[in-house]
Design a protein around this motif. Structure first.
Motif, PDB file in Angstrom:
ATOM      1  N   LEU A   4      -5.438   7.698 -12.381  1.00 13.79           N
ATOM      2  CA  LEU A   4      -5.595   7.627 -10.929  1.00 13.79           C
ATOM      3  C   LEU A   4      -5.172   6.253 -10.418  1.00 13.79           C
ATOM      4  CD1 LEU A   4      -6.777   9.229  -8.469  1.00 13.79           C
ATOM      5  CD2 LEU A   4      -8.817   7.850  -8.794  1.00 13.79           C
ATOM      6  N   GLU A   5      -4.385   6.258  -9.355  1.00 18.08           N
ATOM      7  CA  GLU A   5      -3.988   5.024  -8.684  1.00 18.08           C
ATOM      8  C   GLU A   5      -4.514   5.071  -7.250  1.00 18.08           C
ATOM      9  OE1 GLU A   5       0.068   2.654  -7.261  1.00 18.08           O
ATOM     10  OE2 GLU A   5       0.214   4.726  -7.948  1.00 18.08           O
ATOM     11  N   ILE A   6      -5.153   3.996  -6.819  1.00 19.76           N
ATOM     12  CA  ILE A   6      -5.556   3.858  -5.418  1.00 19.76           C
ATOM     13  C   ILE A   6      -4.690   2.749  -4.846  1.00 19.76           C
ATOM     14  CG2 ILE A   6      -7.405   3.274  -3.815  1.00 19.76           C
ATOM     15  CD1 ILE A   6      -9.379   4.440  -5.873  1.00 19.76           C
ATOM     16  N   ARG A   7      -3.946   3.090  -3.784  1.00 20.75           N
ATOM     17  CA  ARG A   7      -2.986   2.142  -3.221  1.00 20.75           C
ATOM     18  C   ARG A   7      -2.914   2.327  -1.713  1.00 20.75           C
ATOM     19  NH1 ARG A   7       1.000   5.238  -1.510  1.00 20.75           N
ATOM     20  NH2 ARG A   7       1.809   6.981  -2.723  1.00 20.75           N
ATOM     21  N   LEU A  54      -5.893   1.665   4.956  1.00 20.79           N
ATOM     22  CA  LEU A  54      -5.740   3.102   4.763  1.00 20.79           C
ATOM     23  C   LEU A  54      -5.177   3.280   3.369  1.00 20.79           C
ATOM     24  CD1 LEU A  54      -5.875   5.995   5.898  1.00 20.79           C
ATOM     25  CD2 LEU A  54      -3.503   5.679   6.641  1.00 20.79           C
ATOM     26  N   VAL A  55      -5.941   3.911   2.492  1.00 18.76           N
ATOM     27  CA  VAL A  55      -5.521   4.048   1.105  1.00 18.76           C
ATOM     28  C   VAL A  55      -5.422   5.512   0.718  1.00 18.76           C
ATOM     29  CG1 VAL A  55      -6.495   1.818   0.423  1.00 18.76           C
ATOM     30  CG2 VAL A  55      -7.862   3.891   0.153  1.00 18.76           C
ATOM     31  N   VAL A  56      -4.643   5.739  -0.324  1.00 11.87           N
ATOM     32  CA  VAL A  56      -4.543   7.066  -0.917  1.00 11.87           C
ATOM     33  C   VAL A  56      -4.869   6.955  -2.398  1.00 11.87           C
ATOM     34  CG1 VAL A  56      -2.908   8.052   0.727  1.00 11.87           C
ATOM     35  CG2 VAL A  56      -2.040   6.804  -1.252  1.00 11.87           C
ATOM     36  N   ALA A  57      -5.418   8.029  -2.925  1.00 17.31           N
ATOM     37  CA  ALA A  57      -5.611   8.179  -4.359  1.00 17.31           C
ATOM     38  C   ALA A  57      -4.486   9.083  -4.842  1.00 17.31           C
ATOM     39  CB  ALA A  57      -6.966   8.798  -4.658  1.00 17.31           C
ATOM     40  N   VAL A  58      -3.774   8.639  -5.860  1.00 19.97           N
ATOM     41  CA  VAL A  58      -2.604   9.359  -6.354  1.00 19.97           C
ATOM     42  C   VAL A  58      -2.817   9.676  -7.832  1.00 19.97           C
ATOM     43  CG1 VAL A  58      -0.106   9.262  -6.698  1.00 19.97           C
ATOM     44  CG2 VAL A  58      -1.136   8.149  -4.708  1.00 19.97           C
ATOM     45  N   ARG A  59      -2.608  10.933  -8.173  1.00 17.18           N
ATOM     46  CA  ARG A  59      -2.677  11.376  -9.564  1.00 17.18           C
ATOM     47  C   ARG A  59      -1.391  12.132  -9.881  1.00 17.18           C
ATOM     48  NH1 ARG A  59      -7.246  11.759 -12.053  1.00 17.18           N
ATOM     49  NH2 ARG A  59      -8.487  12.536 -10.329  1.00 17.18           N
ATOM     50  N   GLN A  60      -0.713  11.720 -10.904  1.00 15.01           N
ATOM     51  CA  GLN A  60       0.539  12.352 -11.343  1.00 15.01           C
ATOM     52  C   GLN A  60       1.523  12.517 -10.186  1.00 15.01           C
ATOM     53  OE1 GLN A  60      -0.838  15.935 -13.267  1.00 15.01           O
ATOM     54  NE2 GLN A  60      -1.404  14.824 -15.125  1.00 15.01           N
ATOM     55  N   GLY A  61       1.624  11.479  -9.364  1.00 18.31           N
ATOM     56  CA  GLY A  61       2.572  11.465  -8.264  1.00 18.31           C
ATOM     57  C   GLY A  61       2.150  12.219  -7.022  1.00 18.31           C
ATOM     58  N   CYS A  62       0.965  12.823  -7.032  1.00 20.62           N
ATOM     59  CA  CYS A  62       0.489  13.603  -5.869  1.00 20.62           C
ATOM     60  C   CYS A  62      -0.682  12.895  -5.202  1.00 20.62           C
ATOM     61  CB  CYS A  62       0.043  14.989  -6.309  1.00 20.62           C
ATOM     62  SG  CYS A  62       1.368  16.001  -6.964  1.00 20.62           S
ATOM     63  N   VAL A  63      -0.649  12.855  -3.876  1.00 19.28           N
ATOM     64  CA  VAL A  63      -1.761  12.298  -3.111  1.00 19.28           C
ATOM     65  C   VAL A  63      -2.901  13.314  -3.156  1.00 19.28           C
ATOM     66  CG1 VAL A  63      -2.552  11.591  -0.817  1.00 19.28           C
ATOM     67  CG2 VAL A  63      -0.269  10.939  -1.615  1.00 19.28           C
ATOM     68  N   VAL A  64      -4.050  12.875  -3.703  1.00 15.55           N
ATOM     69  CA  VAL A  64      -5.182  13.785  -3.884  1.00 15.55           C
ATOM     70  C   VAL A  64      -6.438  13.323  -3.141  1.00 15.55           C
ATOM     71  CG1 VAL A  64      -4.360  14.757  -6.062  1.00 15.55           C
ATOM     72  CG2 VAL A  64      -5.755  12.673  -6.088  1.00 15.55           C
ATOM     73  N   GLY A  65      -6.366  12.168  -2.482  1.00 11.84           N
ATOM     74  CA  GLY A  65      -7.509  11.685  -1.717  1.00 11.84           C
ATOM     75  C   GLY A  65      -7.087  10.564  -0.792  1.00 11.84           C
ATOM     76  N   THR A  66      -7.924  10.298   0.200  1.00  6.21           N
ATOM     77  CA  THR A  66      -7.636   9.231   1.157  1.00  6.21           C
ATOM     78  C   THR A  66      -8.930   8.746   1.801  1.00  6.21           C
ATOM     79  OG1 THR A  66      -6.250   8.604   3.040  1.00  6.21           O
ATOM     80  CG2 THR A  66      -7.254  10.785   3.127  1.00  6.21           C
ATOM     81  N   LEU A  67      -8.890   7.537   2.294  1.00  6.81           N
ATOM     82  CA  LEU A  67      -9.939   7.023   3.173  1.00  6.81           C
ATOM     83  C   LEU A  67      -9.404   5.815   3.909  1.00  6.81           C
ATOM     84  CD1 LEU A  67     -11.266   4.155   2.043  1.00  6.81           C
ATOM     85  CD2 LEU A  67     -12.636   5.660   0.668  1.00  6.81           C
ATOM     86  N   GLN A  68     -10.086   5.484   4.988  1.00  2.00           N
ATOM     87  CA  GLN A  68      -9.776   4.289   5.758  1.00  2.00           C
ATOM     88  C   GLN A  68     -10.978   3.362   5.700  1.00  2.00           C
ATOM     89  OE1 GLN A  68      -8.426   4.892   9.783  1.00  2.00           O
ATOM     90  NE2 GLN A  68      -8.981   2.815  10.384  1.00  2.00           N
TER      91      GLN A  68
END
Length: 150
Positions: A4-7, A54-68
């Motif tokens: 998981l990447e949060i960026r 504003l960040v997204v959680a990315v797993r295997q190249g897909c955005v799977v979560g977000t929050l501000q």
């Protein structure tokens, strides 16, 4: 969750973010997944403000979560800085996986890093599952929130 990447969110993430915002009964009434222009304009405003994350959680190249996460300097509480968590969304297929916990933990850690003494959030009164989730993470329903649509 090592994959998981949060960026920070980018313009290319907007379709996935808007789809998640619209993917529940409340969001379906207030979001416009067919017109990304207002969301792209909002991302531009957010990206130019150092107190907005504003960040997204990315797993295997897909955005799977977000929050501000918004950092708010203030005078009350002896001049303390607080943060506000907004727009938490998890992709349907990721719910129950621990991703929501990971995103909120990221927001709390970032709030500490930004010198905040308090993290706050609001949740629609109909989202009882979300309320239980936040309470499990240590949040308390200590205040009553009010909103005025303009």
């Amino acid at each position: 969750m090592g994959d998981l990447e949060i960026r920070p969110a980018a313009a290319g993430d907007i379709p996935a973010i808007v789809d998640m915002l619209a993917d529940d009964p409340l969001g379906a009434q207030r979001e416009s997944p067919d017109d990304h222009r207002p969301y792209l304009a909002a991302l531009e405003r957010l990206s130019s403000d150092p107190n907005q994350h504003l960040v997204v959680a990315v797993r295997q190249g897909c955005v799977v979560g977000t929050l501000q996460l918004t950092i708010v300097p203030g005078l009350s509480r002896r001049g303390s800085t607080r943060s506000i968590i907004e727009g938490v969304r998890i992709h349907t297929e990721e719910r129950g996986s621990g991703l929501g916990t990971r995103l909120i933990e990221w927001a709390i850690d970032e709030s500490r890093h930004q010198g905040c003494q308090l993290v706050q959030l609001t949740s629609d009164s109909t989202r009882t599952d979300a309320h239980r989730f936040y309470e499990r993470l240590g949040f308390s329903a200590s205040h009553v929130g009010f909103k005025l649509a303009l």
